[in-house]
Design a protein around this motif. Structure first.
Motif, PDB file in Angstrom:
ATOM      1  N   THR A  27     -28.431  95.211  59.357  1.00 35.33           N
ATOM      2  CA  THR A  27     -29.041  93.929  59.029  1.00 35.33           C
ATOM      3  C   THR A  27     -29.994  94.119  57.861  1.00 35.33           C
ATOM      4  O   THR A  27     -30.838  95.005  57.883  1.00 35.33           O
ATOM      5  N   LEU A  28     -29.825  93.299  56.829  1.00 33.43           N
ATOM      6  CA  LEU A  28     -30.718  93.281  55.676  1.00 33.43           C
ATOM      7  C   LEU A  28     -31.643  92.088  55.848  1.00 33.43           C
ATOM      8  O   LEU A  28     -31.183  90.968  56.055  1.00 33.43           O
ATOM      9  N   ARG A  29     -32.964  92.330  55.802  1.00 38.70           N
ATOM     10  CA  ARG A  29     -33.933  91.269  56.118  1.00 38.70           C
ATOM     11  C   ARG A  29     -34.959  90.987  55.024  1.00 38.70           C
ATOM     12  O   ARG A  29     -35.760  90.074  55.170  1.00 38.70           O
TER      13      ARG A  29
ATOM     14  N   PRO B  70     -32.628 102.494  53.726  1.00 38.76           N
ATOM     15  CA  PRO B  70     -31.357 101.772  53.642  1.00 38.76           C
ATOM     16  C   PRO B  70     -31.529 100.510  52.799  1.00 38.76           C
ATOM     17  O   PRO B  70     -32.458  99.730  53.023  1.00 38.76           O
ATOM     18  N   HIS B  71     -30.658 100.363  51.812  1.00 41.15           N
ATOM     19  CA  HIS B  71     -30.760  99.224  50.912  1.00 41.15           C
ATOM     20  C   HIS B  71     -29.421  98.951  50.244  1.00 41.15           C
ATOM     21  O   HIS B  71     -28.530  99.791  50.250  1.00 41.15           O
ATOM     22  N   MET B  72     -29.321  97.773  49.668  1.00 43.77           N
ATOM     23  CA  MET B  72     -28.159  97.393  48.863  1.00 43.77           C
ATOM     24  C   MET B  72     -28.704  96.918  47.522  1.00 43.77           C
ATOM     25  O   MET B  72     -29.467  95.951  47.460  1.00 43.77           O
TER      26      MET B  72
ATOM     27  N   ILE C 151     -28.900  89.116  56.666  1.00 46.30           N
ATOM     28  CA  ILE C 151     -27.492  89.329  56.307  1.00 46.30           C
ATOM     29  C   ILE C 151     -27.014  90.489  57.159  1.00 46.30           C
ATOM     30  O   ILE C 151     -27.608  91.572  57.131  1.00 46.30           O
ATOM     31  N   ARG C 152     -25.954  90.273  57.924  1.00 43.28           N
ATOM     32  CA  ARG C 152     -25.437  91.315  58.829  1.00 43.28           C
ATOM     33  C   ARG C 152     -24.003  91.669  58.469  1.00 43.28           C
ATOM     34  O   ARG C 152     -23.218  90.803  58.101  1.00 43.28           O
ATOM     35  N   PHE C 153     -23.690  92.950  58.631  1.00 42.06           N
ATOM     36  CA  PHE C 153     -22.302  93.393  58.454  1.00 42.06           C
ATOM     37  C   PHE C 153     -22.082  94.649  59.277  1.00 42.06           C
ATOM     38  O   PHE C 153     -23.029  95.325  59.667  1.00 42.06           O
TER      39      PHE C 153
END
Length: 120
Positions: free
Chosen positions: A24-26, A72-74, A91-93
């Protein structure tokens, strides 16, 4: 990169096993990074840290040095000026594979060393 390091990295990647997991990106953040600033989405704690730990152990076991710190990052893009940062709609994947990438210093050139599926 020297072939012996590529070989050791591939061996380390093959040694890692774990089931697929969710990320999950928050948050969005503008990071320092000369000569350009990466604008990234930040991940939260969770199984991605387990993957990092297992890969680090496998790398050390194959004579490679593993990073102690991990964020962790994008990365979305690079810019010259800082951008607004803060919370975002999550955003979840699901992560079903991981790759080892050689990033050439100060360039936007990347070479895939290997890719491995999780849970197989």
């Amino acid at each position: 990169m020297r072939e012996k390091f590529v070989y050791a990295a591939r061996q380390a990647g093959q040694a890692v096993t774990m089931p697929p997991f969710d990320v999950t990106l928050r948050a969005a953040a503008s990071l320092d990074g000369p000569p350009r600033r990466p604008f990234v989405l930040l991940g939260e704690d969770g199984p991605v840290f387990t993957l990092h730990e297992r890969l680090g152990i496998a790398m050390s076991g194959n004579g490679l040095r593993a990073a102690r710190r991990f964020m962790p990052h994008m990365t979305l893009f690079y810019g010259a000026k800082p951008m607004s940062t803060g919370e975002i709609e999550p955003i979840r994947f699901t992560v079903r594979a991981f790759s080892l990438i050689h990033s050439k210093l100060w360039l936007t050139e990347y070479e895939t060393i290997g890719c491995w599926r999780l849970g197989d």
